[in-house]
Design a protein around this motif. Structure first.
Motif, mmCIF file in Angstrom:
data_model
loop_
_atom_site.group_PDB
_atom_site.id
_atom_site.type_symbol
_atom_site.label_atom_id
_atom_site.label_comp_id
_atom_site.label_asym_id
_atom_site.label_seq_id
_atom_site.Cartn_x
_atom_site.Cartn_y
_atom_site.Cartn_z
ATOM 1 N N THR A 22 0.819 -1.215 0.000
ATOM 2 C CA THR A 22 0.000 0.000 0.000
ATOM 3 C C THR A 22 0.851 1.262 0.000
ATOM 4 O O THR A 22 0.524 2.235 -0.670
ATOM 5 N N HIS A 23 1.939 1.225 0.748
ATOM 6 C CA HIS A 23 2.682 2.469 1.009
ATOM 7 C C HIS A 23 4.071 2.460 0.408
ATOM 8 O O HIS A 23 5.021 2.965 1.011
ATOM 9 N N VAL A 327 2.581 7.569 7.124
ATOM 10 C CA VAL A 327 1.213 7.072 6.945
ATOM 11 C C VAL A 327 0.300 7.626 8.038
ATOM 12 O O VAL A 327 -0.816 8.067 7.780
#
Lengths: 351, 351
Positions: A22-23, A327
């Motif tokens: 995701t990151h 995040v």
């Protein structure tokens, strides 16, 4: 137990895979499956910032990897310390030759494993110094600060340490700023419902419906007392009554407030509590420079909130206001746009 | 019910007070207590972006007010539409004379109130056009798209519409981009535990422990079926099996994925589901340009996840990559730093 997992014993591994996918604009995996790093770490010419802790506290700890935040994080099982190897590998990943500030929370397992990792790091020529967060007022009396646990105040410690390192401070300068951040910070938590570790399958502590536990720890550690559930405003008052005299905070102080949910408490309710917190602080002549409200440091789907207040001086304020990109904490601007522009130039590392 | 509120009947008012205090660097109150606006709205020379909806979905809807996002938001009671007056007041607050794009979700109350507000806005000389989000695959068959509800895909609609407006597009240009965003988007949700409206005091729908409801709505609207709870990977497969054939998505597509928790499901579990989502997409030759995982559109403390996939073209990608600063979505950079620098200049409004 309505957990959405595959094999509960591999929940942390599975989570890490999804997190990295995701990151990938911020974090990168390392050779150690239990260490994630900032994609550009080690950052040339900058002191490395390392932390680590048990899983289940999202966005802590890996969610605070990023620009002007943490460089590498050691990942433990749910609610248990990372290994000494993971801490050591995180130190290696973060070190650019300028040394490493290991900023973590005061728990027996973490203390032991960080110390072991530091001994090995020293042999490898990596200089590591530590700040051990102990912001939880409820976990020991004021004359035994060294026994207090680290809780959500760690987020502010990482913010300050990360910013100070990006401003070009040396290891002693980063450690001094991060230590001052946590010394100026007090937290307390109130729990209203427990949580369930997937591999266990039932809560390993109890909070009866209609009650709240004042001073509960992030892993269900017993608090100061159990009371019938109060209103949001009464809960705010109760938490401030514990925090404010402890430092103490006084009229004229400028503070940062971090109000975090413990996981399942709707953010809506957190704002209701915050409304009263700022009201009481204003009555006492304490001004809020910046407030963070949301799920910043959780305990799976535990219900309740934690309140953290940090007293500012000019140095801490400059660090808090610095833009950052992780995040769990993304900050594009301080409250003063002039400061922001100056700080953006700091954050353009030469590396 | 361990709710942290004061008077449950005033939970929305109390929340709004705390929200404004917390985020005064981004949002501002207006004369209408049920309308919040971007602090710099209306932005000179820019099409205004308005949305609105029921409360209880944090960070939606007010959390998406901000730079390059929404300019004004109408706030309803928990799980119910804002009034026509609130929508009208939001339109007034957002309009700089360039017209207003009202981007909201397909629910009977919202449809009625937006239409009433638009009639009054027209009399005041404010041009308003709408996009009505209908991304929820489970809420009606494919040949009755107009009956489908809007769910978490709205976040991507606001991101695209907000970016397009900041790039200087006129009202038709903003509407076309936001309409394309939602037309290219499909969502579905899976619920594993219900939620409780504070003023009601008990869940108004049921999800039995150990089961999951596929296709459940954001307010507990019935889904397609109820099944025994599956693993995270099976849940990912189930959701993709509904979403992918519906658009349809095909090999070679580039997509944005938004995986949101419904409130109380730990973010850890959301990453476990996402890991499988990206794996399946890769197997099918569909590449993920950007993924968002976290609590982006919730339903109080409901448990479960929603999956949203948007097919990109160059225009949508440029909008998704634009930096933005709202409470619920902060983006400092696209995946391509060169694009980022160009887009930052767009976002320096002349107003």
């Amino acid at each position: 137990m309505n957990r959405i997992v595959n094999n509960p014993d591999y929940a942390v591994e599975d989570m890490l895979k999804g997190f990295v996918k995701t990151h990938k604009d911020i974090v990168a995996p390392t050779e150690d499956p239990r260490v994630l790093k900032y994609k550009d770490a080690p950052v040339e010419g900058k002191v490395g910032i390392v932390t680590g802790g048990g899983s289940g506290h999202k966005p802590a700890f890996i969610g605070y990897i990023g620009k002007n935040m943490c460089d590498a994080v050691a990942v433990g099982e749910i609610f248990s310390s990372p290994t000494a190897k993971a801490f050591l590998d995180a130190m290696k990943e973060a070190d650019s030759g300028k040394g490493v500030a290991c900023l973590y929370g005061n728990y027996a397992g973490d203390n032991m494993n960080v110390k072991m990792a530091m001994r090995k790091a020293k042999k490898l020529g990596i200089e590591v110094k530590t700040v051990v967060a102990n912001d939880d007022c409820a976990s020991a009396p004021k004359d035994e600060l060294e026994k207090r646990r680290g809780v959500a105040g760690e987020v502010l410690m990482w913010k300050v340490g990360g910013a100070k390192a990006s401003m070009g401070a040396d290891l002693d300068g980063v450690i001094a700023a991060a230590q001052k951040a946590i010394d100026n910070t007090r937290s307390v938590g109130i729990g209203t419902a427990p949580c369930t570790i997937p591999a266990v399958g039932h809560p390993n502590f109890e909070i009866k419906d209609g009650t709240m536990e004042v001073g509960i720890g992030h892993h269900g550690e017993p608090g100061i007392n159990v009371q019938p559930l109060k209103t949001a405003s009464e809960i705010a008052d109760e938490m401030l009554d514990i925090i404010l005299p402890d430092l103490p905070f006084a009229e004229g102080d400028e503070v940062v407030v971090l109000l975090s949910g413990l996981g399942a408490t709707p953010v809506m309710e957190q704002y209701i509590v915050y409304d009263r917190v700022e009201e009481v602080l204003a009555e006492k002549g304490i001004s809020v420079h910046k407030a963070y409200v949301g799920n910043y440091f959780t305990s799976l789907e535990m219900m309740g909130v934690t309140l953290t207040v940090m007293k500012l001086d000019d140095e801490l304020k400059e660090c808090i206001d610095m833009p950052c990109d992780s995040v769990g904490l993304k900050q594009l601007q301080g409250t003063d746009m002039r400061i922001q522009n100056e700080l953006y130039s700091y954050s353009c590392w030469r590396g």
